[in-house]
Design a protein around this motif. Structure first.
Motif, PDB file in Angstrom:
ATOM      1  N   THR A  62      -0.985  15.545  19.093  1.00  0.00           N
ATOM      2  CA  THR A  62      -2.198  16.039  19.747  1.00  0.00           C
ATOM      3  C   THR A  62      -3.087  16.754  18.734  1.00  0.00           C
ATOM      4  O   THR A  62      -2.754  16.845  17.554  1.00  0.00           O
ATOM      5  N   LYS A  69      -1.043  16.696  11.230  1.00  0.00           N
ATOM      6  CA  LYS A  69       0.324  16.441  11.697  1.00  0.00           C
ATOM      7  C   LYS A  69       0.927  15.497  10.675  1.00  0.00           C
ATOM      8  O   LYS A  69       0.514  14.320  10.571  1.00  0.00           O
ATOM      9  N   THR A  71       3.672  14.025  10.597  1.00  0.00           N
ATOM     10  CA  THR A  71       4.301  12.851  11.203  1.00  0.00           C
ATOM     11  C   THR A  71       3.299  11.714  11.339  1.00  0.00           C
ATOM     12  O   THR A  71       3.596  10.557  11.011  1.00  0.00           O
TER      13      THR A  71
END
Ligand SMILES: Cc1cc2nc3c(=O)[nH]c(=O)nc-3n(C[C@H](O)[C@H](O)[C@H](O)COP(=O)(O)O)c2cc1C
Length: 201
Positions: A62, A69, A71
């Motif tokens: 998000t 992020k 990831t």
């Protein structure tokens, strides 16, 4: 009943309503490796299974497109990831890996976890997890706009590794799995009871 029409509320309130009502959420503990070879591990509870043939999961970083992020950066760069299932005993380590760490920090080391190399994809998995999936990215769908948009990562599961003690054929022992669910904020559920784990900085 109180009614909230999305057009009349802030994105943060929509987030609070969603994360407080869509509960308990499963937790995908996502293992990736950066293009530079740094291992990364982080929990995602905007996570679920979405198809069985081919077996497909999704998770959603998000705060897009603005929030960093690691990831998401890693799956965009490498196209692969692992999903690691979180049981009650692994809860504190999972929580530890949700801290905001620099991209060159290996969360496996931060949380004292053992890397088990995936076999079909170049990504780390959690040796201590009761089950792990090896996945290849099939699509990344960008939804919404900053600061509360998401990038939904869909991954095909290429292999499942499951602890022998949990299996009767492909039937998984739910009591033995001992998984936890995410609720709003710091709340989790385990065996139907709510408990709290405070987030690290
Ligand atoms: C149980 C749990 C679930 C989470 N779910 C999400 C999620 O679905 N999406 C998200 O963007 N962040 C989620 N977070 C926060 C991320 O784990 C956190 O931002 C983390 O630092 C991201 O790490 P990364 O930059 O290595 O990807 C969650 C945190 C916890 C503790």
């Amino acid at each position: 009943m109180q009614r909230f029409v999305t057009a009349d509320i802030d994105a943060i309130d929509a987030y609070k309503l969603l994360s407080g009502l869509v509960v308990p959420r499963p937790i995908g503990w996502i293992g990736t490796r950066s293009a530079d070879g740094v291992n990364n591990l982080a929990p995602y509870s905007f996570f679920n299974a979405v198809a069985a043939s081919p077996p497909t999961v999704m998770f959603a970083p998000t705060g897009q497109p603005s929030a960093r992020k690691d990831t998401l950066t890693n799956v965009r760069d490498t196209g692969v990831f692992t999903v690691n299932i979180v049981n009650f005993d692994l809860g504190p380590a999972m929580n530890e890996t949700s801290g905001t760490h620099a991209a060159d920090v290996d969360e496996f080391e931060v949380a004292g976890l053992t890397v088990r190399e995936a076999e079909l994809v170049d990504a780390p998995s959690v040796a201590e997890a009761p089950a792990t999936f090896e996945c290849r990215v099939v699509q990344i769908l960008d939804i919404g706009e900053a600061p509360m948009g998401s990038s939904v990562v869909f991954g095909e599961v290429l292999a499942f590794d499951v602890a022998d003690r949990l299996l009767d054929g492909t039937r998984v022992d739910q009591v033995g799995l001992d998984s936890i669910g995410r609720h709003v904020g710091n709340y989790y559920s385990h065996n139907g009871e709510l408990y709290e784990m405070a987030r690290p900085d």
